[in-house]
Write an enzyme that holds these catalytic residues in place. Structure first.
Site, short mmCIF file in Angstrom:
data_model
loop_
_atom_site.label_atom_id
_atom_site.label_comp_id
_atom_site.label_asym_id
_atom_site.label_seq_id
_atom_site.Cartn_x
_atom_site.Cartn_y
_atom_site.Cartn_z
N CYS A 225 13.39 4.15 75.10
CA CYS A 225 12.96 5.34 74.33
C CYS A 225 11.50 5.27 73.90
O CYS A 225 10.92 6.28 73.51
CB CYS A 225 13.84 5.53 73.12
SG CYS A 225 15.57 5.69 73.54
N HIS B 260 10.77 9.65 67.02
CA HIS B 260 11.73 9.69 68.12
C HIS B 260 12.95 10.51 67.69
O HIS B 260 13.49 10.30 66.60
CB HIS B 260 12.13 8.25 68.47
CG HIS B 260 13.21 8.17 69.51
ND1 HIS B 260 13.25 8.97 70.62
CD2 HIS B 260 14.31 7.37 69.59
CE1 HIS B 260 14.31 8.67 71.34
NE2 HIS B 260 14.98 7.70 70.74
N ASN C 225 19.42 13.00 71.94
CA ASN C 225 18.50 11.90 72.22
C ASN C 225 18.16 11.93 73.72
O ASN C 225 19.01 11.64 74.56
CB ASN C 225 19.17 10.58 71.82
CG ASN C 225 18.25 9.38 71.99
OD1 ASN C 225 17.20 9.47 72.63
ND2 ASN C 225 18.65 8.26 71.42
#
Ligand code: UT7
Length: 330
Positions: A113, A253, A285
Site C-alpha cells: 500500500c 492511506h 482499500n
C-alpha cells in the site's frame, strides 16, 4: 535546483460495484458493522478479463493528457502494485507495450500500500539528478484476484482501481518537497499472501489451504498502521522544514476511516473537509492506488490553492510506510 513536480494525474475504476448489501447476502456480516468499523460503503471489482495492466494503462492515458505531454516524452515507467498481471514479466513492461512508447525504462515496485509514495521518492531522485525527464508513475491493483470472498475479515475491505501521475521538472505543478520511506520486515507475517512465490509455489495443497489469498491480522495491522503513518508524517515534515500546522490538506492511506481519524488527531488545526476520506467510503482499500486516487480527486476539484502544502501518508504489507509533502506551485 529545480525540484521534481507532479504535472498531471489520472485514475480509473472498474464498472462493477460491490456494496455492503451484496456482501451481507454471502457472508455473516452487516452494512452497519462494515460502516462503523471501516467507513467503507462499497468497492469496485474488475471484470474477469480486465487486468492490473489494463486499469493502469487507462489511468496513465488520463495522466498523460492532464500533463499535456506526448506519451513519447516519457522515459521511465514505474508501476506500484502487489497484484501484477504476472510475477514476471513486469506489469510496467506490459503497460509500456500498450502505450507503445519506444524509448523508456520500465520497473515494477512492490511496496504494497505504500507503493505510490515509494515511486514518488524514486521519481524525485531520478528527475532531480537529471537522469530522466518525464516519469510515468502508475499504481494499479486487482485485489479481487487475491481476496478470499469467504473470509469476512478481509472480503469487506479491498477494491480494484488504478491511478497515475507524471513527474517532471516543469515550472508549475505539485512540487515534491520531501519523501520519507520506512520498513519493518519483522512483521511480514501479519499481512501476507503466503503462496505463489518461490517459498510456496502453487500446489494442490497450497490451493486447498487457501494460501494464495490475502491473510491479515487486522487488529495488529491497525495499531502498526496508525503509529507508522504518524511517525512517517513527522519525518517528512521535518525533512521539508515544516510543522504540522503548515499542512493545508491531509491525504492518509484510504484503508479504514478509524485509522484516518486517528492520524487526523495530530493535525487539529485542519477542518474536517481538509482531511481526505472520499476514497475509503466509495472504493474501499485500493492498496497502492489509494493516495494517488485521492490526490487526483482533490486536484481536479480545484480546491488546492497555490503554495498550499499537502501531506500524503501510507502504510502497507512488509511492513512498508512512507510520507510525502507536496506544494502547489503556479
Ligand atoms: O492497507 C494495508 C493495511 N490494512 C489495514 O490498515 C487494515 C487494518 N485493520 C483494520 O482496518 C481492522 O482491524 C479491521 C476492519 C480489519 C477489523 O476491525 P476490528 O475493529 O479490528 O475488528 P476485530 O478484528 O477486532 O474483530 C472484532 C469482531 C470479532 O468478533 P469477536 O471475536 O469479537 O466475537 C470478529 O470476528 O468482529 C468480528 N468480525 C466481523 N463481524 C462482522 C470481523 N470481521 C467481521 C465482519 N462482519 N466483516
Amino acid at each position: 535546483m529545480d525540484k521534481a513536480k507532479i504535472i498531471g494525474t489520472g485514475k480509473y475504476f472498474p464498472k462493477k460495484v460491490l456494496t455492503n448489501e451484496d456482501l451481507e447476502k454471502k457472508l455473516d456480516t452487516s452494512d452497519e458493522w462494515i460502516r462503523t468499523r471501516t467507513g467503507i460503503k462499497e468497492r469496485r471489482i474488475a471484470g474477469a478479463n480486465e487486468y492490473t495492466s489494463d486499469m493502469g494503462y487507462k489511468a496513465a492515458l488520463e495522466a498523460i493528457e492532464d500533463a499535456k505531454i506526448s506519451k513519447d516524452e516519457i522515459d521511465f515507467i514505474l508501476v506500484a502494485t502487489l497484484t501484477p498481471d504476472y510475477i514476471f514479466p513486469s506489469t510496467a513492461c506490459l503497460i509500456q507495450a500498450k502505450l507503445d512508447i519506444k524509448n523508456t525504462a520500465a520497473l515494477d515496485i512492490q511496496a504494497a500500500c505504500s507503493g505510490y509514495i515509494y515511486a514518488l521518492s524514486l521519481a524525485k531522485a531520478l528527475i532531480e539528478q537529471n537522469q530522466y525527464k518525464n516519469i510515468l508513475i502508475i499504481a494499479s491493483e486487482k485485489l479481487s484476484s487475491i481476496v478470499n470472498y469467504e473470509d469476512r475479515t478481509t472480503a469487506i475491505l479491498f477494491g480494484d482501481a488504478a491511478t497515475a501521475c507524471i513527474v517532471s521538472k516543469q515550472k508549475k505543478g505539485y512540487e515534491i518537497e520531501s519523501v520519507y520511506l520506512g520498513s519493518d520486515g519483522k512483521e511480514a507475517n501479519l499481512l501476507i499472501q503466503p503462496a505463489g512465490g518461490s517459498r510456496n509455489p502453487a500446489t494442490h495443497e497450497t490451493v486447498e489451504k487457501k494460501m494464495h489469498y490475502i491473510q491479515m491480522s487486522g487488529r495488529d495491522v491497525f495499531k502498526h498502521a496508525v503509529r507508522r503513518m504518524i511517525e512517517a508524517s513527522e519525518k517528512a515534515l521535518s525533512m521539508a522544514n515544516l510543522k504540522a500546522s503548515d499542512i493545508s490538506w491531509l491525504i492518509p492511506h484510504q484503508a479504514n476511516l478509524r485509522i484516518i481519524d486517528a492520524i487526523a488527531k495530530r493535525f487539529t488545526h485542519l477542518d474536517k473537509e481538509k482531511i481526505f476520506k472520499e476514497v475509503v467510503y466509495k472504493f474501499g482499500n485500493t492498496s497502492a492506488s489509494s493516495v494517488g486516487i485521492a490526490l487526483d480527486m482533490l486536484k481536479k476539484e480545484n480546491k488546492i490553492k497555490t503554495n498550499e502544502n499537502i501531506l500524503l501518508t501510507a502504510f502497507g504489507a512488509g511492513f512498508t510506510f512512507g510520507s510525502a509533502v507536496l506544494r502547489k506551485i503556479g
